[in-house]
Scaffold this motif. Structure first.
Motif, PDB file in Angstrom:
ATOM      1  N   VAL A   1       0.782  -1.235   0.129  1.00  0.00           N
ATOM      2  CA  VAL A   1      -0.007   0.048  -0.157  1.00  0.00           C
ATOM      3  C   VAL A   1       0.865   1.204  -0.047  1.00  0.00           C
ATOM      4  CG1 VAL A   1      -1.824   1.197   1.203  1.00  0.00           C
ATOM      5  CG2 VAL A   1      -1.935  -0.995   0.962  1.00  0.00           C
ATOM      6  N   LEU A   2       1.747   1.331   0.901  1.00  0.00           N
ATOM      7  CA  LEU A   2       2.951   2.581   0.823  1.00  0.00           C
ATOM      8  C   LEU A   2       3.625   2.823  -0.447  1.00  0.00           C
ATOM      9  CD1 LEU A   2       4.117   2.026   4.682  1.00  0.00           C
ATOM     10  CD2 LEU A   2       3.029   3.815   3.719  1.00  0.00           C
ATOM     11  N   SER A   3       4.048   1.508  -1.009  1.00  0.00           N
ATOM     12  CA  SER A   3       4.717   1.670  -2.314  1.00  0.00           C
ATOM     13  C   SER A   3       3.824   2.274  -3.400  1.00  0.00           C
ATOM     14  CB  SER A   3       5.078   0.270  -2.739  1.00  0.00           C
ATOM     15  OG  SER A   3       5.868  -0.316  -1.726  1.00  0.00           O
ATOM     16  N   ILE A   4       2.527   1.882  -3.450  1.00  0.00           N
ATOM     17  CA  ILE A   4       1.669   2.365  -4.509  1.00  0.00           C
ATOM     18  C   ILE A   4       1.443   3.762  -4.273  1.00  0.00           C
ATOM     19  CG2 ILE A   4      -0.641   2.288  -5.305  1.00  0.00           C
ATOM     20  CD1 ILE A   4      -0.733  -0.785  -4.828  1.00  0.00           C
ATOM     21  N   SER A   5       1.039   4.141  -2.868  1.00  0.00           N
ATOM     22  CA  SER A   5       1.055   5.505  -2.525  1.00  0.00           C
ATOM     23  C   SER A   5       2.212   6.404  -3.057  1.00  0.00           C
ATOM     24  CB  SER A   5       0.636   5.622  -1.074  1.00  0.00           C
ATOM     25  OG  SER A   5       0.145   6.839  -0.924  1.00  0.00           O
ATOM     26  N   MET A   6       3.349   5.840  -2.556  1.00  0.00           N
ATOM     27  CA  MET A   6       4.471   6.681  -2.770  1.00  0.00           C
ATOM     28  C   MET A   6       4.849   6.884  -4.311  1.00  0.00           C
ATOM     29  SD  MET A   6       8.345   6.297  -1.002  1.00  0.00           S
ATOM     30  CE  MET A   6       9.511   7.424  -1.099  1.00  0.00           C
ATOM     31  N   SER A   7       4.600   5.880  -4.749  1.00  0.00           N
ATOM     32  CA  SER A   7       4.842   5.922  -6.374  1.00  0.00           C
ATOM     33  C   SER A   7       3.634   6.964  -7.013  1.00  0.00           C
ATOM     34  CB  SER A   7       4.680   4.630  -7.290  1.00  0.00           C
ATOM     35  OG  SER A   7       3.062   4.026  -7.236  1.00  0.00           O
ATOM     36  N   GLN A   8       2.474   6.833  -6.613  1.00  0.00           N
ATOM     37  CA  GLN A   8       1.615   8.075  -6.893  1.00  0.00           C
ATOM     38  C   GLN A   8       1.701   9.386  -6.797  1.00  0.00           C
ATOM     39  OE1 GLN A   8      -1.952   6.359  -4.773  1.00  0.00           O
ATOM     40  NE2 GLN A   8      -2.533   5.078  -6.696  1.00  0.00           N
ATOM     41  N   TYR A   9       2.452   9.658  -5.636  1.00  0.00           N
ATOM     42  CA  TYR A   9       3.218  10.702  -5.104  1.00  0.00           C
ATOM     43  C   TYR A   9       4.241  11.352  -6.063  1.00  0.00           C
ATOM     44  CZ  TYR A   9       5.368  14.750  -2.798  1.00  0.00           C
ATOM     45  OH  TYR A   9       5.659  15.959  -2.492  1.00  0.00           O
ATOM     46  N   LEU A  10       5.027  10.342  -6.353  1.00  0.00           N
ATOM     47  CA  LEU A  10       6.309  10.915  -7.187  1.00  0.00           C
ATOM     48  C   LEU A  10       5.735  10.879  -8.604  1.00  0.00           C
ATOM     49  CD1 LEU A  10       8.921   8.188  -5.679  1.00  0.00           C
ATOM     50  CD2 LEU A  10       8.972  10.670  -5.676  1.00  0.00           C
ATOM     51  N   SER A  11       4.956  10.181  -9.085  1.00  0.00           N
ATOM     52  CA  SER A  11       4.120  10.351 -10.233  1.00  0.00           C
ATOM     53  C   SER A  11       3.533  11.744 -10.493  1.00  0.00           C
ATOM     54  CB  SER A  11       3.042   9.419 -10.496  1.00  0.00           C
ATOM     55  OG  SER A  11       2.210   9.503 -11.854  1.00  0.00           O
ATOM     56  N   TYR A  12       2.811  12.201  -9.216  1.00  0.00           N
ATOM     57  CA  TYR A  12       2.191  13.618  -9.087  1.00  0.00           C
ATOM     58  C   TYR A  12       3.362  14.607  -9.486  1.00  0.00           C
ATOM     59  CZ  TYR A  12       0.782  17.647  -6.508  1.00  0.00           C
ATOM     60  OH  TYR A  12       0.587  18.990  -5.927  1.00  0.00           O
ATOM     61  N   ARG A  13       4.400  14.610  -8.673  1.00  0.00           N
ATOM     62  CA  ARG A  13       5.621  15.384  -8.744  1.00  0.00           C
ATOM     63  C   ARG A  13       6.243  15.351 -10.147  1.00  0.00           C
ATOM     64  NH1 ARG A  13       4.910  19.151  -5.290  1.00  0.00           N
ATOM     65  NH2 ARG A  13       7.021  19.990  -6.020  1.00  0.00           N
ATOM     66  N   ALA A  14       6.150  14.449 -10.773  1.00  0.00           N
ATOM     67  CA  ALA A  14       6.843  14.296 -12.006  1.00  0.00           C
ATOM     68  C   ALA A  14       5.925  14.972 -12.914  1.00  0.00           C
ATOM     69  CB  ALA A  14       6.812  12.966 -12.594  1.00  0.00           C
ATOM     70  N   THR A  15       4.518  14.783 -12.924  1.00  0.00           N
ATOM     71  CA  THR A  15       3.822  15.714 -13.839  1.00  0.00           C
ATOM     72  C   THR A  15       3.944  17.102 -13.525  1.00  0.00           C
ATOM     73  OG1 THR A  15       2.087  14.032 -13.689  1.00  0.00           O
ATOM     74  CG2 THR A  15       1.300  16.129 -14.454  1.00  0.00           C
ATOM     75  N   ILE A  16       4.133  17.496 -12.475  1.00  0.00           N
ATOM     76  CA  ILE A  16       4.434  19.049 -12.147  1.00  0.00           C
ATOM     77  C   ILE A  16       5.606  19.343 -12.764  1.00  0.00           C
ATOM     78  CG2 ILE A  16       4.996  20.766 -10.482  1.00  0.00           C
ATOM     79  CD1 ILE A  16       2.954  19.363  -8.664  1.00  0.00           C
ATOM     80  N   ALA A  17       6.725  18.719 -12.716  1.00  0.00           N
ATOM     81  CA  ALA A  17       8.288  19.022 -13.457  1.00  0.00           C
ATOM     82  C   ALA A  17       8.043  19.101 -14.651  1.00  0.00           C
ATOM     83  CB  ALA A  17       9.192  17.898 -12.948  1.00  0.00           C
TER      84      ALA A  17
ATOM     85  N   ASN B   1      11.805   7.540 -12.471  1.00  0.00           N
ATOM     86  CA  ASN B   1      12.626   6.172 -12.332  1.00  0.00           C
ATOM     87  C   ASN B   1      12.601   5.678 -10.748  1.00  0.00           C
ATOM     88  OD1 ASN B   1      13.561   5.953 -14.772  1.00  0.00           O
ATOM     89  ND2 ASN B   1      15.203   7.094 -14.539  1.00  0.00           N
ATOM     90  N   LYS B   2      12.397   6.811  -9.986  1.00  0.00           N
ATOM     91  CA  LYS B   2      12.342   6.405  -8.351  1.00  0.00           C
ATOM     92  C   LYS B   2      10.994   5.775  -8.117  1.00  0.00           C
ATOM     93  CE  LYS B   2      13.366   8.559  -3.739  1.00  0.00           C
ATOM     94  NZ  LYS B   2      13.928   9.785  -3.107  1.00  0.00           N
ATOM     95  N   GLY B   3      10.043   6.342  -8.750  1.00  0.00           N
ATOM     96  CA  GLY B   3       8.558   5.736  -8.531  1.00  0.00           C
ATOM     97  C   GLY B   3       8.640   4.110  -8.942  1.00  0.00           C
ATOM     98  N   ARG B   4       9.252   4.023 -10.203  1.00  0.00           N
ATOM     99  CA  ARG B   4       9.316   2.656 -10.755  1.00  0.00           C
ATOM    100  C   ARG B   4      10.009   1.794  -9.871  1.00  0.00           C
ATOM    101  NH1 ARG B   4      11.315   4.101 -15.739  1.00  0.00           N
ATOM    102  NH2 ARG B   4       8.926   4.214 -16.660  1.00  0.00           N
ATOM    103  N   ASN B   5      11.195   2.049  -9.347  1.00  0.00           N
ATOM    104  CA  ASN B   5      11.974   1.227  -8.463  1.00  0.00           C
ATOM    105  C   ASN B   5      11.373   1.078  -7.363  1.00  0.00           C
ATOM    106  OD1 ASN B   5      14.255   1.518 -10.342  1.00  0.00           O
ATOM    107  ND2 ASN B   5      15.045   3.191  -9.275  1.00  0.00           N
ATOM    108  N   ILE B   6      10.770   1.882  -6.799  1.00  0.00           N
ATOM    109  CA  ILE B   6       9.857   1.592  -5.594  1.00  0.00           C
ATOM    110  C   ILE B   6       8.844   0.435  -5.931  1.00  0.00           C
ATOM    111  CG2 ILE B   6       8.062   2.610  -4.036  1.00  0.00           C
ATOM    112  CD1 ILE B   6       9.665   5.112  -4.118  1.00  0.00           C
ATOM    113  N   LEU B   7       8.069   0.644  -6.947  1.00  0.00           N
ATOM    114  CA  LEU B   7       7.007  -0.582  -7.421  1.00  0.00           C
ATOM    115  C   LEU B   7       7.818  -1.769  -7.336  1.00  0.00           C
ATOM    116  CD1 LEU B   7       4.703   1.821  -9.559  1.00  0.00           C
ATOM    117  CD2 LEU B   7       3.954   0.539  -7.259  1.00  0.00           C
ATOM    118  N   ASN B   8       8.821  -1.541  -8.213  1.00  0.00           N
ATOM    119  CA  ASN B   8       9.514  -2.963  -8.742  1.00  0.00           C
ATOM    120  C   ASN B   8      10.210  -3.687  -7.343  1.00  0.00           C
ATOM    121  OD1 ASN B   8       8.970  -2.441 -11.177  1.00  0.00           O
ATOM    122  ND2 ASN B   8      11.029  -1.645 -11.857  1.00  0.00           N
ATOM    123  N   LYS B   9      10.575  -2.950  -6.555  1.00  0.00           N
ATOM    124  CA  LYS B   9      11.127  -3.601  -4.964  1.00  0.00           C
ATOM    125  C   LYS B   9      10.070  -4.264  -4.478  1.00  0.00           C
ATOM    126  CE  LYS B   9      14.103  -2.416  -1.043  1.00  0.00           C
ATOM    127  NZ  LYS B   9      14.590  -1.135  -0.465  1.00  0.00           N
TER     128      LYS B   9
END
Length: 542
Positions: free
Chosen positions: A389-405, A419-427
């Motif tokens: 659950v935390l990994s999904i939530s954190m990847s969603q947050y990073l995805s949101y920040r990436a969209t702003i970037a 890449n950071k979000g992808r690594n979290i999900l893969n791990k």
């Protein structure tokens, strides 16, 4: 029984009612007053709404019975039974003046409860035994204003009593009526006029009583119990509260507010374990700009037996956020994280969402949010579901920040975040590939950020599907394979990969059980066309 083992078990779960009942039984058969006091005091601190145990405690500890009964009505102030037990004790053990004060306090607190007729009866009987007819008259006049059960019986009793009482004693405290009465010289006519006045009060009270009877008749368990409440009763309480709040909306006076509060307080005796009723009660006050009262309800909820429900702490934090009390929000989150270790990940996620709402564009705030996630991951590392659950939530947050970037054309930062979000999900996937939500999150993440590498990035999911055994359950496979098919159709250059997934899907037993047909089919444009439409049930019967 082994008291030490039971007490040790309670330290692990203080709300285990089964262990408590064993300890209470041990106290009942014990002659050790210190043991009795220790067990009952501890038990009632967790389960104060069990009003019957207050009475048992008082009987087992007669030297402190008075204090125990006093505490019982403080703990369960809206319980008619608790007040009756207290009044019974005072009738037997206390002096007349004190007993009268307790009866007065009891009827003031729960005298309008639909089921308070037993209390009123006891009060009348006691005053009769003290030969105080004037007090009996006052009690009857109070009763006539309460929409309670057996109201007609009380009216008949009152008319019998009134026939032998002086007019002055029966005259209501109404200046206009007194003036009108002074113009009548005949005593019989005066009596009839007074009784007509009281009967008009009765008519209005009966009207109120008839409004609540449909709800009151559907309350089968007005007392607290650890067992779940019947669904029909939960629905009835909601409808009762709807009715009470609607009356208040029509006329926001003190009387109607007291009526709403009374229904909520009664509801929270049998429904104390249901967070939604606490939330609704607090929202009622908040919506009417009575913030301190709303905060008081949330505080009571978090200190009550419902304290093991994280949702009430979350609602409390959200309430304080609406009031802009951010320090309070942080304290609530911090306290609940320690309290709900098995569900800490939920609190952490909500904490990060709270932080996101404060300073979205602040880089320091972003670092703070990432630190919260990392701390959450560390503390929940032993729980696969929490990590998922935390990994999904954190990847969603990073995805949101990436969209702003991306919107700011900061493509370097965007790539780092993706890449950071992808690594979290893969791990997380490598640690525990059994969760369907994780598969879905990875696919959706890659569709959003994978660009031309989407299929390659999801290659390991494709390989996992064909593992023997597959990490997913058969049912979860059924929902994931179509997503992979869609992914491959759109991003793979090899149609054989698509066909291989389709064949795996069509060989899936659950797929055909869901369709309700036999397995005979042919492929046409990637979808099965049923040839043999003989239902499986009939084939099984043969």
């Amino acid at each position: 029984m082994d008291l030490d083992n039971s007490i040790t078990s309670l330290h692990e779960n203080t709300l285990d009612y089964t262990i408590w009942t064993e300890l209470l039984h041990a106290a009942e058969i014990s002659t050790d007053i210190q043991l009795i006091r220790s067990i009952y005091t501890s038990f009632l601190s967790y389960f104060p709404l069990f009003f019957g145990y207050w009475k048992k405690f008082a009987k087992l500890d007669p030297d402190r019975a008075f204090e125990i009964y006093q505490q019982s009505v403080k703990s369960v102030p809206h319980s008619v039974d608790a007040w009756i037990f207290y009044c019974d004790y005072c009738v037997a053990k206390r002096d007349e003046n004190h007993t009268r004060l307790v009866f007065q306090e009891a009827t003031k607190t729960v005298g309008s409860n639909f089921l308070s007729h037993l209390l009123w009866n006891k009060y009348l009987e006691w005053e009769f035994s003290k030969k105080k007819p004037q007090n009996i008259t006052k009690i009857f006049l109070q009763i006539l204003q309460q929409p309670i059960q057996q109201l007609r019986y009380f009216w008949e009793s009152f008319t019998n009593h009134a026939s032998s009482r002086p007019i002055e004693e029966l005259t209501p405290d109404d200046e206009d009526f007194k003036k009108k009465l002074s113009e009548i010289t005949d005593d019989l006519m005066k009596f009839q006029e007074v009784m007509k006045y009281h009967e008009s009060t009765l008519v209005q009270t009966v009207k109120k009583m008839n409004e609540v009877i449909p709800f009151e008749n559907n309350i089968k368990r007005p007392f607290f119990h650890i067992k779940p409440l019947d669904t029909k009763e939960i629905l009835n309480w909601n409808q009762y509260l709807n009715f009470a709040e609607a009356k208040y909306e029509e006329n926001k006076n003190e009387s109607n507010e007291e009526f709403v509060i009374r229904i909520y307080e009664r509801c929270l005796v049998p429904c104390v374990l249901y967070p939604n009723f606490w939330k609704r009660y607090a929202f009622f006050f908040e919506n009417n700009n009575k913030i301190d009262k709303a905060r008081g309800i949330f505080s009571r909820a978090t200190e009550s037996v419902i304290q093991n429900r994280p949702s009430i702490f979350i609602a409390f934090a959200e309430f304080e956020e609406r009031q802009k009390n951010f320090d309070r929000v942080n304290k609530i989150f911090e306290g609940s994280m320690k309290h709900f270790k098995d569900k800490a990940y939920e609190i952490y996620i909500l904490k990060t969402l709270f932080e996101k709402r404060q300073l979205k564009e602040d880089e320091k705030q972003e670092e703070k949010i990432l630190l919260i996630y990392e701390k959450a991951m560390e503390e929940c590392s032993k729980n696969d579901n929490s990590i998922m659950v935390l990994s999904i939530s954190m990847s969603q947050y990073l995805s949101y920040r990436a969209t702003i970037a991306n919107e700011n054309q900061d493509f370097k930062i965007e790539k780092i975040l993706i890449n950071k979000g992808r690594n979290i999900l893969n791990k997380a996937f490598e640690a525990s590939p059994k969760y369907k939500k994780l598969w879905t999150a990875i696919i959706n993440y890659e569709i959003l950020h994978g660009e031309e590498q989407i299929y390659q990035n999801c290659q390991f999911l494709y390989q996992q599907i064909f593992m023997d055994p597959c990490p997913l359950t058969q049912k979860d496979q059924l929902s994931i394979i179509p997503l992979l098919i869609d992914l491959c159709l759109n991003h793979s250059s090899d149609i054989k990969i698509v066909n291989k997934l389709e064949k795996l899907l069509y060989r899936n037993t659950l797929y055909h059980v869901k369709l309700g047909y036999d397995q005979s089919f042919e492929l046409y444009e990637g979808e099965p066309t049923i040839i043999n439409k003989q239902p499986i049930i009939q084939i099984q019967q043969k």
